[in-house]
Design a protein around this motif. Structure first.
Motif, PDB file in Angstrom:
ATOM      1  N   THR A  43       6.287 -11.461 -16.739  1.00 45.49           N
ATOM      2  CA  THR A  43       5.550 -12.731 -16.821  1.00 45.49           C
ATOM      3  C   THR A  43       4.234 -12.644 -16.077  1.00 45.49           C
ATOM      4  O   THR A  43       3.184 -13.090 -16.569  1.00 45.49           O
ATOM      5  N   ALA A  44       4.272 -12.072 -14.873  1.00 50.56           N
ATOM      6  CA  ALA A  44       3.038 -11.910 -14.094  1.00 50.56           C
ATOM      7  C   ALA A  44       2.037 -11.021 -14.831  1.00 50.56           C
ATOM      8  O   ALA A  44       0.832 -11.266 -14.815  1.00 50.56           O
ATOM      9  N   LYS A  45       2.544 -10.010 -15.500  1.00 48.55           N
ATOM     10  CA  LYS A  45       1.671  -9.112 -16.271  1.00 48.55           C
ATOM     11  C   LYS A  45       1.036  -9.842 -17.450  1.00 48.55           C
ATOM     12  O   LYS A  45      -0.179  -9.734 -17.685  1.00 48.55           O
ATOM     13  N   ASN A  46       1.832 -10.608 -18.167  1.00 48.37           N
ATOM     14  CA  ASN A  46       1.325 -11.307 -19.355  1.00 48.37           C
ATOM     15  C   ASN A  46       0.322 -12.396 -19.006  1.00 48.37           C
ATOM     16  O   ASN A  46      -0.627 -12.631 -19.753  1.00 48.37           O
ATOM     17  N   PHE A  47       0.535 -13.073 -17.873  1.00 47.04           N
ATOM     18  CA  PHE A  47      -0.353 -14.159 -17.475  1.00 47.04           C
ATOM     19  C   PHE A  47      -1.430 -13.708 -16.494  1.00 47.04           C
ATOM     20  O   PHE A  47      -2.159 -14.534 -15.950  1.00 47.04           O
ATOM     21  N   GLN A  48      -1.477 -12.371 -16.243  1.00 48.42           N
ATOM     22  CA  GLN A  48      -2.521 -11.788 -15.400  1.00 48.42           C
ATOM     23  C   GLN A  48      -2.602 -12.500 -14.051  1.00 48.42           C
ATOM     24  O   GLN A  48      -3.654 -12.981 -13.622  1.00 48.42           O
ATOM     25  N   ALA A  91      -1.418  -7.797  -7.995  1.00 46.73           N
ATOM     26  CA  ALA A  91      -0.287  -7.452  -7.122  1.00 46.73           C
ATOM     27  C   ALA A  91       0.941  -7.016  -7.910  1.00 46.73           C
ATOM     28  O   ALA A  91       1.768  -6.247  -7.402  1.00 46.73           O
ATOM     29  N   TRP A  92       1.089  -7.491  -9.152  1.00 48.75           N
ATOM     30  CA  TRP A  92       2.267  -7.116  -9.929  1.00 48.75           C
ATOM     31  C   TRP A  92       2.316  -5.613 -10.188  1.00 48.75           C
ATOM     32  O   TRP A  92       3.416  -5.029 -10.271  1.00 48.75           O
ATOM     33  N   LYS A  93       1.147  -4.973 -10.275  1.00 46.58           N
ATOM     34  CA  LYS A  93       1.126  -3.527 -10.474  1.00 46.58           C
ATOM     35  C   LYS A  93       1.681  -2.807  -9.251  1.00 46.58           C
ATOM     36  O   LYS A  93       2.442  -1.833  -9.369  1.00 46.58           O
TER      37      LYS A  93
END
Length: 515
Positions: free
Chosen positions: A130-135, A139-141
């Motif tokens: 979700t964090a990846k899709n919503f940019q 930090a998600w990386k």
């Protein structure tokens, strides 16, 4: 309970415990306490540890992804590192216990823990996705980098069919692995490990680093899953990506192959074979690595386990070309003996007295490859090969007759490669072949007719080759047999030899049958 701690330490503005209602500091403190409990209750595998996993799952469920990967700098790095440490601790929690002799319940309950941990990882990876899709920031990386290794090891540990897994735990683990690849934007496990583009270095080094502490001489048996995770992961890395990791994968492979348990030896030899096939010869020859591999494999040839012998011989046959790259024959003197000579000499020594059919089949199955490899140099082993061939042709080998078939194939190759030295053995080989033909033709056993036909054809081909290399002597020796023999199959074989020899002009050197 951590959730109680979070509730008690909410700020006044947080009037209710609702999704997204946790501050970053509260989340970090909760993760810290959970990690402390996971790491300090290793001896207690009951309700207390289970409650920690349940609290952790609930904590992640009520935390929005923007809070999970919120902020920057040291606090953010600390939180993502904690997530990675939590994933490692959960992997240990769900890992199978050390196998002990006499215990049959060592893996009881492991699959239940794996299901619980797997469901948590699905929730956590869902937050990362979700964090990846919503940019939601970069930090998600960092979080994914911390999670990728431990989650991968957990997924492989429980997705393979093993004594500690169940169908349900395998399904959950495979879902975790699939979601991990999806979040990592990788189309395959191999791409996940070695990287699918120039900017992505892959996670193989990371995973080998995590496995390293469990793959030394003292600890590699503490977790029975580690060797399987290592072996399975190694098999995914092929040429040219394996070469840079040679120093990481060769020592554990040698360690596993050197164990006293046959199943571990077989697993380790499979790893060594993969290395031989996927690392350039120049790198294996460097620092004498190829010699180390050879001696490690050669020592296994004394085992009575036919599955192990099969794996060792296959690996050695692929290693010989690498070892012989360093050998140069200048032509003035006799060719030096090779590693292939040494191995063939040993297996012929073992073959002569061997009475166990599985081992006889295994040895016979690989004998043609050695004759092909040595070519004319097979003359060095002619006397022992002759005894082995005659002995193996005499013994019935079961319905498939694999040992006899491969022995006839070996004889054909031997005649083709060393025909000038075969004529002096003509009578001995002719008697052995005629006896075989008579035995097969009159065989009352349940051997399928197709197998009998194939045996008779192979034996006939050997007679034809013998006739050619002896300049027609076999045809003369067989001339009176059709007149006195009443068995139609035997007569048919003799006539094939005579027909194949008709009109042939022998010059002693040139023949289409010979290489």
């Amino acid at each position: 309970m951590e959730l109680e701690y979070v509730r008690e330490n909410r700020s006044p503005e947080e009037s209710s415990f609702s999704p997204g209602g946790l501050s970053s500091d509260s989340l970090t403190q909760a993760l810290s306490q959970i990690l402390h409990r996971l790491n300090h209750q290793e001896g207690r595998w009951g309700n207390s540890r289970d409650a920690v996993v349940q609290d952790l799952s609930a904590l992640i469920e009520v935390t929005e992804c923007d809070k999970l990967f919120e902020g920057s700098g040291t606090p953010m790095r600390r939180r993502t590192e904690m997530l990675g440490d939590v994933a490692k601790a959960l992997g240990k929690y769900a890992a199978p216990a050390k196998e002990e002799e006499g215990r049959t319940d060592g893996h009881s309950g492991v699959s239940v823990k794996a299901i619980e941990v797997g469901l948590f990882f699905l929730k956590l990876l869902g937050k990362v996705e979700t964090a990846k899709n919503f940019q939601v920031g970069p930090a998600w990386k960092t979080g994914l980098h911390q999670l990728a290794g431990p989650v991968y090891i957990f997924a492989i540990t429980h997705s393979l069919e093993q004594p500690w897994t169940s169908p349900r735990s395998q399904d959950i683990a495979r879902e975790v692995l699939s979601l991990l690849l999806q979040v990592s934007s990788c189309g395959s496990i191999a791409g996940f490990l070695y990287g699918e583009n120039e900017d992505d270095k892959g996670r193989f080094t990371l995973i080998m680093g995590l496995l390293k502490c469990d793959l030394n001489k003292e600890t590699w048996k503490d977790n029975p899953a580690t060797k399987h995770v290592f072996s399975w992961t190694l098999q995914q890395i092929t040429r040219p990506w394996l070469n840079p990791h040679l120093e990481r994968v060769l020592p554990p492979s040698l360690l596993i192959s050197d164990d006293y348990q046959p199943e571990n030896k077989l697993l380790g030899i499979g790893c060594l074979h993969h290395i031989v096939l996927n690392v350039p010869a120049a790198d294996l020859l460097q620092y004498n690595r190829a010699q180390v591999l050879y001696h490690a494999l050669f020592n296994h040839l004394y085992t009575p386990e036919h599955h192990l012998i099969q794996a060792v011989l296959l690996c050695l046959l692929d290693l010989f070309p690498i070892l012989e790259k360093a050998l140069q024959w200048k032509g003035e003197a006799a060719r030096p003996t090779t590693h292939c000579d040494e191995v063939l000499q040993l297996i012929l020594t073992h073959m002569e007295p061997e009475h166990r059919l599985p081992l006889r089949r295994t040895y016979a199955r690989h004998l043609p490859a050695f004759v092909k490899r040595l070519g004319i140099l097979t003359v060095r082993h002619m006397k022992r090969l002759e005894r082995v061939i005659i002995g193996y042709l005499e013994v019935y080998d079961g319905p498939e007759e694999e040992a006899r078939m491969k022995t006839l194939e070996t004889l054909k190759l031997l005649i083709q490669h060393t025909w000038p030295r075969v004529s002096c053995r003509l009578v001995v080989l002719l008697k052995a072949l005629l006896k075989l033909i008579c035995d097969v033709a009159r065989d009352p056993s349940l051997t399928p007719e197709l197998v009998k036909t194939a045996l008779l054809q192979e034996a006939t081909d050997c007679l034809i080759l013998l006739d050619h290399c002896s300049q027609g002597k076999v045809k003369g020796l067989l001339a009176k047999i059709p007149q006195s023999c009443e068995d139609g199959k035997v007569v048919n074989c003799i006539r094939k030899v005579q027909q194949a020899s008709e009109g042939t002009h022998y010059d002693g050197t040139k023949d289409l049958y010979f290489t």
